[in-house]
Design a protein around this motif. Structure first.
Motif, PDB file in Angstrom:
ATOM      1  N   GLY A  84       0.815  -1.216   0.000  1.00  0.00           N
ATOM      2  CA  GLY A  84       0.000   0.000   0.000  1.00  0.00           C
ATOM      3  C   GLY A  84       0.841   1.256   0.000  1.00  0.00           C
ATOM      4  N   LEU A  85       1.912   1.270   0.802  1.00  0.00           N
ATOM      5  CA  LEU A  85       2.801   2.433   0.825  1.00  0.00           C
ATOM      6  C   LEU A  85       3.494   2.628  -0.514  1.00  0.00           C
ATOM      7  CD1 LEU A  85       4.460   2.118   4.357  1.00  0.00           C
ATOM      8  CD2 LEU A  85       2.716   3.753   3.628  1.00  0.00           C
ATOM      9  N   ALA A  86       3.916   1.530  -1.128  1.00  0.00           N
ATOM     10  CA  ALA A  86       4.560   1.633  -2.441  1.00  0.00           C
ATOM     11  C   ALA A  86       3.588   2.185  -3.482  1.00  0.00           C
ATOM     12  CB  ALA A  86       5.088   0.266  -2.876  1.00  0.00           C
ATOM     13  N   LEU A  87       2.337   1.732  -3.429  1.00  0.00           N
ATOM     14  CA  LEU A  87       1.312   2.248  -4.344  1.00  0.00           C
ATOM     15  C   LEU A  87       1.091   3.741  -4.109  1.00  0.00           C
ATOM     16  CD1 LEU A  87      -0.878   1.827  -6.479  1.00  0.00           C
ATOM     17  CD2 LEU A  87      -2.439   1.148  -4.639  1.00  0.00           C
ATOM     18  N   ALA A  88       1.072   4.146  -2.841  1.00  0.00           N
ATOM     19  CA  ALA A  88       0.931   5.570  -2.519  1.00  0.00           C
ATOM     20  C   ALA A  88       2.090   6.366  -3.114  1.00  0.00           C
ATOM     21  CB  ALA A  88       0.871   5.767  -1.006  1.00  0.00           C
ATOM     22  N   GLY A  89       3.294   5.801  -3.048  1.00  0.00           N
ATOM     23  CA  GLY A  89       4.457   6.465  -3.628  1.00  0.00           C
ATOM     24  C   GLY A  89       4.310   6.681  -5.126  1.00  0.00           C
ATOM     25  N   VAL A  90       3.769   5.680  -5.810  1.00  0.00           N
ATOM     26  CA  VAL A  90       3.548   5.810  -7.254  1.00  0.00           C
ATOM     27  C   VAL A  90       2.538   6.915  -7.548  1.00  0.00           C
ATOM     28  CG1 VAL A  90       2.648   4.634  -9.302  1.00  0.00           C
ATOM     29  CG2 VAL A  90       4.167   3.410  -7.732  1.00  0.00           C
ATOM     30  N   VAL A  91       1.479   6.980  -6.738  1.00  0.00           N
ATOM     31  CA  VAL A  91       0.456   8.013  -6.930  1.00  0.00           C
ATOM     32  C   VAL A  91       1.047   9.398  -6.695  1.00  0.00           C
ATOM     33  CG1 VAL A  91      -1.718   8.956  -6.056  1.00  0.00           C
ATOM     34  CG2 VAL A  91      -1.470   6.484  -6.360  1.00  0.00           C
ATOM     35  N   TYR A  92       1.816   9.553  -5.616  1.00  0.00           N
ATOM     36  CA  TYR A  92       2.431  10.860  -5.331  1.00  0.00           C
ATOM     37  C   TYR A  92       3.359  11.300  -6.462  1.00  0.00           C
ATOM     38  CZ  TYR A  92       0.770  10.979  -0.486  1.00  0.00           C
ATOM     39  OH  TYR A  92      -0.013  11.049   0.646  1.00  0.00           O
ATOM     40  N   LEU A  93       4.194  10.395  -6.925  1.00  0.00           N
ATOM     41  CA  LEU A  93       5.126  10.741  -7.996  1.00  0.00           C
ATOM     42  C   LEU A  93       4.378  11.077  -9.281  1.00  0.00           C
ATOM     43  CD1 LEU A  93       7.900   8.065  -7.396  1.00  0.00           C
ATOM     44  CD2 LEU A  93       8.160  10.538  -7.184  1.00  0.00           C
ATOM     45  N   SER A  94       3.354  10.300  -9.591  1.00  0.00           N
ATOM     46  CA  SER A  94       2.582  10.538 -10.815  1.00  0.00           C
ATOM     47  C   SER A  94       1.847  11.873 -10.749  1.00  0.00           C
ATOM     48  CB  SER A  94       1.573   9.397 -11.031  1.00  0.00           C
ATOM     49  OG  SER A  94       2.232   8.153 -11.142  1.00  0.00           O
ATOM     50  N   GLY A  95       1.203  12.140  -9.611  1.00  0.00           N
ATOM     51  CA  GLY A  95       0.454  13.381  -9.467  1.00  0.00           C
ATOM     52  C   GLY A  95       1.345  14.606  -9.528  1.00  0.00           C
ATOM     53  N   SER A  96       2.517  14.535  -8.902  1.00  0.00           N
ATOM     54  CA  SER A  96       3.435  15.672  -8.925  1.00  0.00           C
ATOM     55  C   SER A  96       3.989  15.911 -10.315  1.00  0.00           C
ATOM     56  CB  SER A  96       4.579  15.440  -7.926  1.00  0.00           C
ATOM     57  OG  SER A  96       4.090  15.440  -6.602  1.00  0.00           O
ATOM     58  N   CYS A  97       4.297  14.837 -11.019  1.00  0.00           N
ATOM     59  CA  CYS A  97       4.782  14.983 -12.400  1.00  0.00           C
ATOM     60  C   CYS A  97       3.716  15.627 -13.283  1.00  0.00           C
ATOM     61  CB  CYS A  97       5.192  13.624 -12.963  1.00  0.00           C
ATOM     62  SG  CYS A  97       6.736  12.988 -12.278  1.00  0.00           S
ATOM     63  N   LEU A  98       2.463  15.244 -13.068  1.00  0.00           N
ATOM     64  CA  LEU A  98       1.380  15.851 -13.844  1.00  0.00           C
ATOM     65  C   LEU A  98       1.243  17.333 -13.511  1.00  0.00           C
ATOM     66  CD1 LEU A  98      -1.381  13.083 -13.674  1.00  0.00           C
ATOM     67  CD2 LEU A  98       0.000  13.730 -15.653  1.00  0.00           C
ATOM     68  N   ARG A  99       1.402  17.690 -12.234  1.00  0.00           N
ATOM     69  CA  ARG A  99       1.313  19.098 -11.827  1.00  0.00           C
ATOM     70  C   ARG A  99       2.324  19.955 -12.601  1.00  0.00           C
ATOM     71  NH1 ARG A  99      -1.779  22.618  -8.756  1.00  0.00           N
ATOM     72  NH2 ARG A  99      -1.967  21.100  -7.064  1.00  0.00           N
TER      73      ARG A  99
ATOM     74  N   PHE B 120       4.263  18.930 -15.438  1.00  0.00           N
ATOM     75  CA  PHE B 120       4.483  18.701 -16.870  1.00  0.00           C
ATOM     76  C   PHE B 120       3.211  18.513 -17.686  1.00  0.00           C
ATOM     77  CE2 PHE B 120       8.192  16.846 -14.584  1.00  0.00           C
ATOM     78  CZ  PHE B 120       9.117  17.830 -14.943  1.00  0.00           C
ATOM     79  N   ALA B 121       2.085  18.211 -17.039  1.00  0.00           N
ATOM     80  CA  ALA B 121       0.823  18.060 -17.776  1.00  0.00           C
ATOM     81  C   ALA B 121      -0.337  18.473 -16.881  1.00  0.00           C
ATOM     82  CB  ALA B 121       0.646  16.622 -18.262  1.00  0.00           C
ATOM     83  N   PRO B 122      -0.369  19.741 -16.441  1.00  0.00           N
ATOM     84  CA  PRO B 122      -1.383  20.173 -15.469  1.00  0.00           C
ATOM     85  C   PRO B 122      -2.811  20.029 -15.972  1.00  0.00           C
ATOM     86  CG  PRO B 122      -0.209  22.052 -16.420  1.00  0.00           C
ATOM     87  CD  PRO B 122       0.531  20.834 -16.840  1.00  0.00           C
ATOM     88  N   GLU B 123      -2.997  20.014 -17.276  1.00  0.00           N
ATOM     89  CA  GLU B 123      -4.357  19.887 -17.801  1.00  0.00           C
ATOM     90  C   GLU B 123      -4.948  18.508 -17.515  1.00  0.00           C
ATOM     91  OE1 GLU B 123      -1.430  18.590 -20.892  1.00  0.00           O
ATOM     92  OE2 GLU B 123      -1.647  20.335 -19.566  1.00  0.00           O
ATOM     93  N   ILE B 124      -4.098  17.513 -17.251  1.00  0.00           N
ATOM     94  CA  ILE B 124      -4.570  16.153 -16.963  1.00  0.00           C
ATOM     95  C   ILE B 124      -4.790  15.940 -15.470  1.00  0.00           C
ATOM     96  CG2 ILE B 124      -4.033  13.679 -17.252  1.00  0.00           C
ATOM     97  CD1 ILE B 124      -2.264  14.388 -19.578  1.00  0.00           C
ATOM     98  N   LEU B 125      -4.196  16.781 -14.641  1.00  0.00           N
ATOM     99  CA  LEU B 125      -4.219  16.587 -13.188  1.00  0.00           C
ATOM    100  C   LEU B 125      -5.620  16.443 -12.619  1.00  0.00           C
ATOM    101  CD1 LEU B 125      -2.602  16.345 -10.584  1.00  0.00           C
ATOM    102  CD2 LEU B 125      -2.619  18.847 -10.406  1.00  0.00           C
ATOM    103  N   PRO B 126      -6.617  17.263 -13.015  1.00  0.00           N
ATOM    104  CA  PRO B 126      -7.959  17.100 -12.421  1.00  0.00           C
ATOM    105  C   PRO B 126      -8.533  15.701 -12.591  1.00  0.00           C
ATOM    106  CG  PRO B 126      -7.802  19.193 -13.580  1.00  0.00           C
ATOM    107  CD  PRO B 126      -6.550  18.431 -13.918  1.00  0.00           C
ATOM    108  N   VAL B 127      -8.201  15.051 -13.700  1.00  0.00           N
ATOM    109  CA  VAL B 127      -8.692  13.691 -13.937  1.00  0.00           C
ATOM    110  C   VAL B 127      -8.018  12.702 -12.984  1.00  0.00           C
ATOM    111  CG1 VAL B 127      -8.920  11.857 -15.664  1.00  0.00           C
ATOM    112  CG2 VAL B 127      -9.112  14.258 -16.354  1.00  0.00           C
ATOM    113  N   PHE B 128      -6.772  13.007 -12.618  1.00  0.00           N
ATOM    114  CA  PHE B 128      -5.976  12.094 -11.792  1.00  0.00           C
ATOM    115  C   PHE B 128      -6.262  12.250 -10.297  1.00  0.00           C
ATOM    116  CE2 PHE B 128      -2.056  10.935  -9.492  1.00  0.00           C
ATOM    117  CZ  PHE B 128      -1.846   9.641  -9.990  1.00  0.00           C
TER     118      PHE B 128
END
Length: 225
Positions: free
Chosen positions: A175-190, A192-200
């Motif tokens: 679960g913690l590892a999955l949370a890490g993936v979500v945090y990294l993905s969300g920050s990268c979207l913020r 480099f692709a902020p238009e996709i962030l609301p969907v994520f």
């Protein structure tokens, strides 16, 4: 990796870590969604400025809650290192360093929130003040996500440590590892692709679930009989 042997001292540290984790979760969510969030509309600078000026205590309480979260976060980083250092010393140290970097970045970003308040308070009547304040709020959001990049790496490492500790069920490590993936993905979207962030954004519910479960597991850690 070296599995952990349950001891009274380890149980005490785990329960204290769980308590700090609970403070972090409550204060962080309260600051973001209960206090600051209702005042901010990134599509309307004037309305945001008016809301903040009309509720100065609420805005400052959000900063105070974030400060409590940052203090607790630093303590948690140290305690988790003390708990898991015998599992894999280098990994435990790395996790603590990444955790503390996140804490420093989030604490530093509180100065940006103070800048928002000062602009609105002392530049009253300046046409550009609401826009400038909204820019600071957006910068704070980016600073928070920058901190979550480092926390995401910490979460991945902690997932490995928990998985190999033998003290806590491996599901919590996953679960913690999955949370890490979500945090990294969300920050990268913020960044480099902020238009996709609301969907994520709904994916962050997984981080709340995983971290709350780990928090409760730490709180319920029992001393050996």
């Amino acid at each position: 990796m070296t599995p952990l042997a349950p001891t009274d001292d380890l149980a005490r540290k785990a329960r204290f870590a769980g308590l700090l984790y609970l403070v972090i979760i409550i204060s962080g969510l309260w600051a973001e969604f209960g206090l600051r969030g209702p005042l901010i509309d990134f599509s309307d600078a004037d309305a945001t400025a008016a809301a903040i000026l009309a509720a100065p205590v609420q805005f400052r309480l959000a900063i105070a809650a974030d400060l409590v979260m940052a203090f607790s976060d630093a303590g948690l980083a140290i305690l988790l290192y003390l708990i898991f250092r015998t599992v894999a010393p280098s990994l435990a140290l790395s996790a603590m360093v990444f955790h503390l970097i996140q804490t420093v970045l989030i604490a530093t970003s509180l100065m940006i929130l103070l800048a928002t308040w000062l602009v609105l308070k002392y530049a009253d009547g300046l046409t550009e003040a609401p826009v400038l304040a909204l820019m600071f709020l957006d910068l704070h959001a980016h600073g928070y996500d920058l901190g979550l990049v480092f926390f995401g790496v910490n979460s991945l490492i902690m997932g490995v440590l928990v998985w190999g500790s033998g003290l806590i069920d491996k599901a919590f490590g996953a679960g913690l590892a999955l949370a890490g993936v979500v945090y990294l993905s969300g920050s990268c979207l913020r960044f480099f692709a902020p238009e996709i962030l609301p969907v994520f954004l709904p994916a962050y519910g997984l981080t709340i679930l995983a971290e709350t479960a780990f928090c409760l597991r730490l709180l319920l850690q029992k001393a050996p009989k």
